[in-house]
Design a protein around this motif. Structure first.
Motif, PDB file in Angstrom:
ATOM      1  N   LYS A  44      -5.591  17.792  16.782  1.00 14.07           N
ATOM      2  CA  LYS A  44      -6.425  17.052  15.824  1.00 14.07           C
ATOM      3  C   LYS A  44      -5.572  16.159  14.936  1.00 14.07           C
ATOM      4  CE  LYS A  44      -8.639  20.902  14.575  1.00 14.07           C
ATOM      5  NZ  LYS A  44      -8.602  21.789  15.753  1.00 14.07           N
ATOM      6  N   ALA A  45      -4.332  16.560  14.662  1.00 15.27           N
ATOM      7  CA  ALA A  45      -3.448  15.730  13.844  1.00 15.27           C
ATOM      8  C   ALA A  45      -3.190  14.383  14.522  1.00 15.27           C
ATOM      9  CB  ALA A  45      -2.130  16.458  13.589  1.00 15.27           C
ATOM     10  N   GLY A  46      -3.019  14.383  15.835  1.00 16.80           N
ATOM     11  CA  GLY A  46      -2.819  13.135  16.557  1.00 16.80           C
ATOM     12  C   GLY A  46      -4.025  12.218  16.446  1.00 16.80           C
ATOM     13  N   LEU A  47      -5.228  12.789  16.598  1.00 17.07           N
ATOM     14  CA  LEU A  47      -6.439  11.981  16.473  1.00 17.07           C
ATOM     15  C   LEU A  47      -6.602  11.443  15.055  1.00 17.07           C
ATOM     16  CD1 LEU A  47      -9.025  14.083  18.534  1.00 17.07           C
ATOM     17  CD2 LEU A  47      -7.823  11.999  19.231  1.00 17.07           C
ATOM     18  N   ILE A  48      -6.228  12.244  14.058  1.00 17.77           N
ATOM     19  CA  ILE A  48      -6.340  11.791  12.666  1.00 17.77           C
ATOM     20  C   ILE A  48      -5.439  10.587  12.415  1.00 17.77           C
ATOM     21  CG2 ILE A  48      -5.815  12.430  10.279  1.00 17.77           C
ATOM     22  CD1 ILE A  48      -6.689  15.297  11.025  1.00 17.77           C
ATOM     23  N   LEU A  49      -4.196  10.661  12.856  1.00 14.36           N
ATOM     24  CA  LEU A  49      -3.267   9.549  12.649  1.00 14.36           C
ATOM     25  C   LEU A  49      -3.708   8.299  13.396  1.00 14.36           C
ATOM     26  CD1 LEU A  49       0.173  11.409  12.822  1.00 14.36           C
ATOM     27  CD2 LEU A  49      -1.014  10.558  10.797  1.00 14.36           C
ATOM     28  N   VAL A  50      -4.173   8.470  14.627  1.00 13.55           N
ATOM     29  CA  VAL A  50      -4.590   7.323  15.431  1.00 13.55           C
ATOM     30  C   VAL A  50      -5.804   6.648  14.813  1.00 13.55           C
ATOM     31  CG1 VAL A  50      -5.568   6.641  17.658  1.00 13.55           C
ATOM     32  CG2 VAL A  50      -3.583   8.148  17.582  1.00 13.55           C
ATOM     33  N   ASN A  51      -6.794   7.425  14.409  1.00 10.60           N
ATOM     34  CA  ASN A  51      -7.997   6.836  13.819  1.00 10.60           C
ATOM     35  C   ASN A  51      -7.705   6.212  12.457  1.00 10.60           C
ATOM     36  OD1 ASN A  51     -10.557   7.384  15.506  1.00 10.60           O
ATOM     37  ND2 ASN A  51      -9.488   9.335  15.587  1.00 10.60           N
ATOM     38  N   THR A  52      -6.774   6.775  11.719  1.00  8.87           N
ATOM     39  CA  THR A  52      -6.362   6.148  10.462  1.00  8.87           C
ATOM     40  C   THR A  52      -5.783   4.763  10.712  1.00  8.87           C
ATOM     41  OG1 THR A  52      -5.899   8.311   9.459  1.00  8.87           O
ATOM     42  CG2 THR A  52      -4.877   6.388   8.444  1.00  8.87           C
ATOM     43  N   ALA A  53      -4.936   4.660  11.728  1.00  8.20           N
ATOM     44  CA  ALA A  53      -4.326   3.375  12.051  1.00  8.20           C
ATOM     45  C   ALA A  53      -5.324   2.387  12.647  1.00  8.20           C
ATOM     46  CB  ALA A  53      -3.162   3.592  13.022  1.00  8.20           C
ATOM     47  N   LEU A  54      -6.254   2.869  13.466  1.00  3.43           N
ATOM     48  CA  LEU A  54      -7.231   1.971  14.092  1.00  3.43           C
ATOM     49  C   LEU A  54      -8.127   1.299  13.063  1.00  3.43           C
ATOM     50  CD1 LEU A  54      -8.361   4.058  17.213  1.00  3.43           C
ATOM     51  CD2 LEU A  54      -6.879   2.046  17.182  1.00  3.43           C
ATOM     52  N   ASN A  55      -8.401   1.982  11.961  1.00  2.00           N
ATOM     53  CA  ASN A  55      -9.263   1.417  10.928  1.00  2.00           C
ATOM     54  C   ASN A  55      -8.483   0.655   9.859  1.00  2.00           C
ATOM     55  OD1 ASN A  55     -12.194   2.497  11.372  1.00  2.00           O
ATOM     56  ND2 ASN A  55     -10.863   4.242  11.785  1.00  2.00           N
ATOM     57  N   MET A  56      -7.189   0.489  10.070  1.00  4.29           N
ATOM     58  CA  MET A  56      -6.351  -0.183   9.092  1.00  4.29           C
ATOM     59  C   MET A  56      -6.768  -1.636   8.828  1.00  4.29           C
ATOM     60  SD  MET A  56      -3.635  -2.583   9.080  1.00  4.29           S
ATOM     61  CE  MET A  56      -2.843  -2.386  10.664  1.00  4.29           C
ATOM     62  N   PRO A  57      -7.007  -2.487   9.820  1.00  4.45           N
ATOM     63  CA  PRO A  57      -7.283  -3.898   9.521  1.00  4.45           C
ATOM     64  C   PRO A  57      -8.518  -4.090   8.649  1.00  4.45           C
ATOM     65  CG  PRO A  57      -6.801  -3.592  11.853  1.00  4.45           C
ATOM     66  CD  PRO A  57      -6.963  -2.242  11.282  1.00  4.45           C
ATOM     67  N   MET A  58      -9.621  -3.427   8.996  1.00  2.00           N
ATOM     68  CA  MET A  58     -10.848  -3.597   8.232  1.00  2.00           C
ATOM     69  C   MET A  58     -10.706  -3.040   6.823  1.00  2.00           C
ATOM     70  SD  MET A  58     -13.836  -4.803   8.057  1.00  2.00           S
ATOM     71  CE  MET A  58     -14.077  -5.305   9.766  1.00  2.00           C
ATOM     72  N   SER A  59     -10.097  -1.861   6.686  1.00  2.09           N
ATOM     73  CA  SER A  59      -9.922  -1.270   5.362  1.00  2.09           C
ATOM     74  C   SER A  59      -9.030  -2.140   4.486  1.00  2.09           C
ATOM     75  CB  SER A  59      -9.325   0.138   5.489  1.00  2.09           C
ATOM     76  OG  SER A  59     -10.195   1.008   6.169  1.00  2.09           O
ATOM     77  N   LEU A  60      -7.954  -2.664   5.057  1.00  2.00           N
ATOM     78  CA  LEU A  60      -7.043  -3.511   4.296  1.00  2.00           C
ATOM     79  C   LEU A  60      -7.745  -4.789   3.841  1.00  2.00           C
ATOM     80  CD1 LEU A  60      -4.149  -3.854   3.280  1.00  2.00           C
ATOM     81  CD2 LEU A  60      -3.573  -4.922   5.471  1.00  2.00           C
ATOM     82  N   LEU A  61      -8.548  -5.362   4.714  1.00  2.00           N
ATOM     83  CA  LEU A  61      -9.283  -6.582   4.378  1.00  2.00           C
ATOM     84  C   LEU A  61     -10.260  -6.327   3.225  1.00  2.00           C
ATOM     85  CD1 LEU A  61      -9.921  -9.552   5.253  1.00  2.00           C
ATOM     86  CD2 LEU A  61     -11.722  -8.579   6.689  1.00  2.00           C
ATOM     87  N   ILE A  62     -10.999  -5.223   3.300  1.00  2.00           N
ATOM     88  CA  ILE A  62     -11.986  -4.909   2.265  1.00  2.00           C
ATOM     89  C   ILE A  62     -11.309  -4.580   0.934  1.00  2.00           C
ATOM     90  CG2 ILE A  62     -13.768  -3.254   1.582  1.00  2.00           C
ATOM     91  CD1 ILE A  62     -14.480  -3.010   4.573  1.00  2.00           C
ATOM     92  N   LEU A  63     -10.280  -3.744   0.983  1.00  2.00           N
ATOM     93  CA  LEU A  63      -9.663  -3.276  -0.256  1.00  2.00           C
ATOM     94  C   LEU A  63      -8.852  -4.368  -0.947  1.00  2.00           C
ATOM     95  CD1 LEU A  63      -8.656   0.266   1.013  1.00  2.00           C
ATOM     96  CD2 LEU A  63     -10.440  -0.304  -0.628  1.00  2.00           C
ATOM     97  N   ARG A  64      -8.217  -5.217  -0.183  1.00  2.00           N
ATOM     98  CA  ARG A  64      -7.506  -6.361  -0.805  1.00  2.00           C
ATOM     99  C   ARG A  64      -8.497  -7.244  -1.550  1.00  2.00           C
ATOM    100  NH1 ARG A  64      -6.343 -11.698   1.165  1.00  2.00           N
ATOM    101  NH2 ARG A  64      -4.498 -12.615   0.177  1.00  2.00           N
ATOM    102  N   GLY A  65      -9.636  -7.523  -0.924  1.00  2.00           N
ATOM    103  CA  GLY A  65     -10.649  -8.333  -1.587  1.00  2.00           C
ATOM    104  C   GLY A  65     -11.228  -7.656  -2.818  1.00  2.00           C
ATOM    105  N   ALA A  66     -11.392  -6.329  -2.749  1.00  2.00           N
ATOM    106  CA  ALA A  66     -11.936  -5.596  -3.890  1.00  2.00           C
ATOM    107  C   ALA A  66     -10.997  -5.664  -5.081  1.00  2.00           C
ATOM    108  CB  ALA A  66     -12.199  -4.143  -3.497  1.00  2.00           C
ATOM    109  N   PHE A  67      -9.705  -5.513  -4.847  1.00  2.00           N
ATOM    110  CA  PHE A  67      -8.741  -5.573  -5.954  1.00  2.00           C
ATOM    111  C   PHE A  67      -8.580  -6.995  -6.480  1.00  2.00           C
ATOM    112  CE2 PHE A  67      -7.100  -1.524  -4.057  1.00  2.00           C
ATOM    113  CZ  PHE A  67      -7.328  -0.728  -5.176  1.00  2.00           C
ATOM    114  N   GLN A  68      -8.723  -7.991  -5.615  1.00  2.00           N
ATOM    115  CA  GLN A  68      -8.635  -9.374  -6.070  1.00  2.00           C
ATOM    116  C   GLN A  68      -9.781  -9.737  -7.005  1.00  2.00           C
ATOM    117  OE1 GLN A  68      -8.398 -11.553  -2.350  1.00  2.00           O
ATOM    118  NE2 GLN A  68      -6.256 -12.064  -2.726  1.00  2.00           N
TER     119      GLN A  68
END
Length: 283
Positions: A145-169
């Motif tokens: 399960k640790a492998g799946l957690i790390l992989v899914n965390t990374a897979l959702n990185m682009p969208m999360s980064l896009l949303i959170l950067r805009g939120a802080f801006q």
């Protein structure tokens, strides 16, 4: 200023009616498959095969009992809960920090780095299968399960980064400056002031990460081989072969799999919409 229907011209009335008819059609197209699957889970096989779109003659839970007897649904469900919740928390925490850094600080090649991270949105999922499998296998995290957690965390990185950067801006810099003047340090300012101010973006990123991870199938198939780490979407592939004619149990299993994601999105839909529009500001 809104105009009443009676005060509209003939053309405006026609446009008004067509607009709402189109929206109603979109709602029907979106909801019909979900409602059909849920209703079919209460039917018998004979009812499904004779008339697939008819209402069930009686609401029974035989399909759910069969699904639970024929596969370890609760085991897969628990794995999905663990993987999804851990990946969501890790994703939001890590990429909130990254989004804040990209929104507030300037460092060499910051725009280039952000662009490269954002471009991963357009990388086909199939192109990542072999490298991700090799990395997870070399780290000794295959079928965990640790492998799946790390992989899914990374897979959702682009969208999360896009949303959170805009939120802080979208948060005025005066808030941070006031906190620094009052003696707050960097970490306290970030966690106690900036994070609450960006709760809309945090909620949006969390919900989207939750939905994507809960419904993720491909990497769960590639990176697992035993029931100890398999998630609920992956278990559905075995239902089609284990009881290929027991459609009632199949629809019951599908209902169990999709209901949590529907509930989560229904609860947080307003925060998701507000969070996605919060970053629409000019730099």
């Amino acid at each position: 200023m809104k105009t009443s229907f009676g005060a509209m011209t003939g053309r405006e009335r026609l446009c008004f009616v067509l607009k709402y008819l189109f929206m109603a059609l979109c709602v029907v197209v979106a909801l019909f498959p979900i409602i059909w699957v849920i209703l079919s889970s209460f039917k018998t096989n004979a009812e499904i095969l004779s008339n697939g779109i008819s209402l069930p003659t009686h609401f029974g839970f035989d399909g759910y009992k069969s699904a639970l007897d024929m596969a370890p649904i609760f085991k897969f469900f628990g794995n999905s809960v663990i993987v999804t919740c851990c990946a969501t928390v890790l994703n939001v925490l890590v990429f909130a920090m990254a989004g804040y850094a990209f929104a507030r600080f300037r460092f060499p090649c910051d725009k280039l780095l952000y662009m490269l991270l954002s471009l991963s949105l357009v990388i086909p999922m199939t192109a990542l299968l072999q490298p991700v499998y090799s990395v997870v296998n070399n780290l000794g995290l295959y079928d965990t399960k640790a492998g799946l957690i790390l992989v899914n965390t990374a897979l959702n990185m682009p969208m999360s980064l896009l949303i959170l950067r805009g939120a802080f801006q979208s948060i005025p810099k005066a808030i941070e400056e006031a906190a620094y003047i009052d003696g707050a340090g960097f970490l306290r300012t970030f966690f106690q002031i900036m994070m609450p101010c960006a709760k809309g973006g945090l909620t949006s990123a969390a919900v989207l990460c939750f939905l994507n991870t809960w419904n993720e199938f491909t990497f769960s198939l590639i990176l697992t081989s035993s029931e100890s780490a398999r998630t609920l979407p992956l278990s559905l592939s075995y239902f089609t072969s284990q009881f290929s004619f027991n459609y009632t149990a199949l629809f019951a299993a599908v209902t169990i799999a999709v209901i949590p994601s529907i509930i989560v999105f229904a609860i947080f839909q307003e925060q998701v919409v507000s969070g996605l529009t919060a970053g629409s500001v000019k730099e």
